[in-house]
Design a protein around this motif. Structure first.
Motif, mmCIF file in Angstrom:
data_model
loop_
_atom_site.group_PDB
_atom_site.id
_atom_site.type_symbol
_atom_site.label_atom_id
_atom_site.label_comp_id
_atom_site.label_asym_id
_atom_site.label_seq_id
_atom_site.Cartn_x
_atom_site.Cartn_y
_atom_site.Cartn_z
ATOM 1 N N LEU A 265 -15.197 13.373 19.856
ATOM 2 C CA LEU A 265 -13.798 13.297 20.805
ATOM 3 C C LEU A 265 -13.430 12.074 21.436
ATOM 4 C CD1 LEU A 265 -13.198 16.265 23.413
ATOM 5 C CD2 LEU A 265 -12.630 13.729 24.018
ATOM 6 N N LEU A 266 -12.261 11.522 21.327
ATOM 7 C CA LEU A 266 -11.799 10.307 21.660
ATOM 8 C C LEU A 266 -10.971 10.194 22.853
ATOM 9 C CD1 LEU A 266 -10.618 8.695 18.236
ATOM 10 C CD2 LEU A 266 -12.898 8.607 19.226
ATOM 11 N N SER A 267 -10.015 11.213 22.881
ATOM 12 C CA SER A 267 -9.018 11.347 24.101
ATOM 13 C C SER A 267 -8.659 12.571 24.495
ATOM 14 C CB SER A 267 -8.005 10.212 23.795
ATOM 15 O OG SER A 267 -7.212 10.762 22.731
ATOM 16 N N PRO B 186 -18.110 12.359 23.438
ATOM 17 C CA PRO B 186 -19.188 13.064 22.646
ATOM 18 C C PRO B 186 -18.950 13.084 20.904
ATOM 19 C CG PRO B 186 -17.912 14.948 23.825
ATOM 20 C CD PRO B 186 -17.249 13.546 24.239
ATOM 21 N N ILE B 187 -20.085 12.979 20.425
ATOM 22 C CA ILE B 187 -20.012 13.397 19.069
ATOM 23 C C ILE B 187 -20.717 14.467 18.686
ATOM 24 C CG2 ILE B 187 -20.835 12.489 16.882
ATOM 25 C CD1 ILE B 187 -20.675 9.609 18.026
ATOM 26 N N THR C 64 -7.930 14.498 21.078
ATOM 27 C CA THR C 64 -7.508 13.632 19.941
ATOM 28 C C THR C 64 -9.047 13.515 19.493
ATOM 29 O OG1 THR C 64 -5.499 12.746 20.396
ATOM 30 C CG2 THR C 64 -6.912 11.760 18.663
ATOM 31 N N MET C 65 -9.181 14.071 18.213
ATOM 32 C CA MET C 65 -10.795 13.725 17.724
ATOM 33 C C MET C 65 -10.682 12.881 16.425
ATOM 34 S SD MET C 65 -12.719 17.236 18.320
ATOM 35 C CE MET C 65 -13.126 17.800 19.866
ATOM 36 N N GLU C 66 -11.745 12.516 15.993
ATOM 37 C CA GLU C 66 -11.916 11.597 14.739
ATOM 38 C C GLU C 66 -13.144 12.319 13.864
ATOM 39 O OE1 GLU C 66 -13.024 7.117 13.107
ATOM 40 O OE2 GLU C 66 -13.187 7.787 15.313
ATOM 41 N N ARG C 67 -12.664 12.747 12.605
ATOM 42 C CA ARG C 67 -13.790 13.222 11.647
ATOM 43 C C ARG C 67 -14.539 11.730 11.131
ATOM 44 N NH1 ARG C 67 -10.230 16.724 8.159
ATOM 45 N NH2 ARG C 67 -9.950 14.667 7.050
ATOM 46 N N ILE C 68 -15.816 11.676 11.590
ATOM 47 C CA ILE C 68 -16.619 10.821 11.181
ATOM 48 C C ILE C 68 -16.496 10.131 9.732
ATOM 49 C CG2 ILE C 68 -19.160 9.613 11.463
ATOM 50 C CD1 ILE C 68 -17.227 10.069 14.062
#
Length: 128
Positions: free
Chosen positions: A47-49, A74-75, A102-106
């Motif tokens: 979770l970025l923002s 958090p990851i 806004t999330m990032e797929r690692i």
């Protein structure tokens, strides 16, 4: 409790009105919300923002952006969840919020938005 699923990420919200910290005579109402973010997807995400739309009955809608949630980004590996509590002050006894993370797929750096379901902020005395 309200719940919404976006790309395998489940966001659940529970709310509370804090009468002891509120002052209706001064148009000050305090609410808390507990959010559970659960990764039921196949990939680890971070979770970025956050982006919130805050509706305060009789007042202008506010938008709030920020990094992470309560100071964390958090990851979440598949099957993991993150729980946090935050709050909102309103000028009226009725309101609602919704938004997105806004999330990032690692695995590949792909960004995506996860919807936060709309939830009501209602002082209990308004329910009678």
């Amino acid at each position: 409790m309200v719940k919404l699923i976006t790309e395998g990420i489940v966001v659940s919200v529970e709310t509370s009105y804090l009468q002891e910290y509120s002052s209706p005579a001064q148009n000050h109402y305090v609410f808390t919300y507990k959010i559970t973010i659960e990764n039921n997807g196949q990939h680890t995400v971070q979770l970025l923002s956050r982006h919130w739309f805050i509706h305060d009955a009789g007042y202008e809608m506010k938008e709030v952006d920020g990094e992470g949630v309560v100071g964390n980004q958090p990851i979440l590996e598949p099957g993991q969840k993150h729980i946090y509590v935050s709050g909102c002050n309103l000028k009226s006894a009725l309101g609602k919020m919704h938004g997105y993370y806004t999330m990032e797929r690692i695995v590949d750096g792909q960004l995506f938005d996860v919807k936060i379901p709309e939830f009501n902020l209602i002082a209990e005395f308004k329910l009678n």
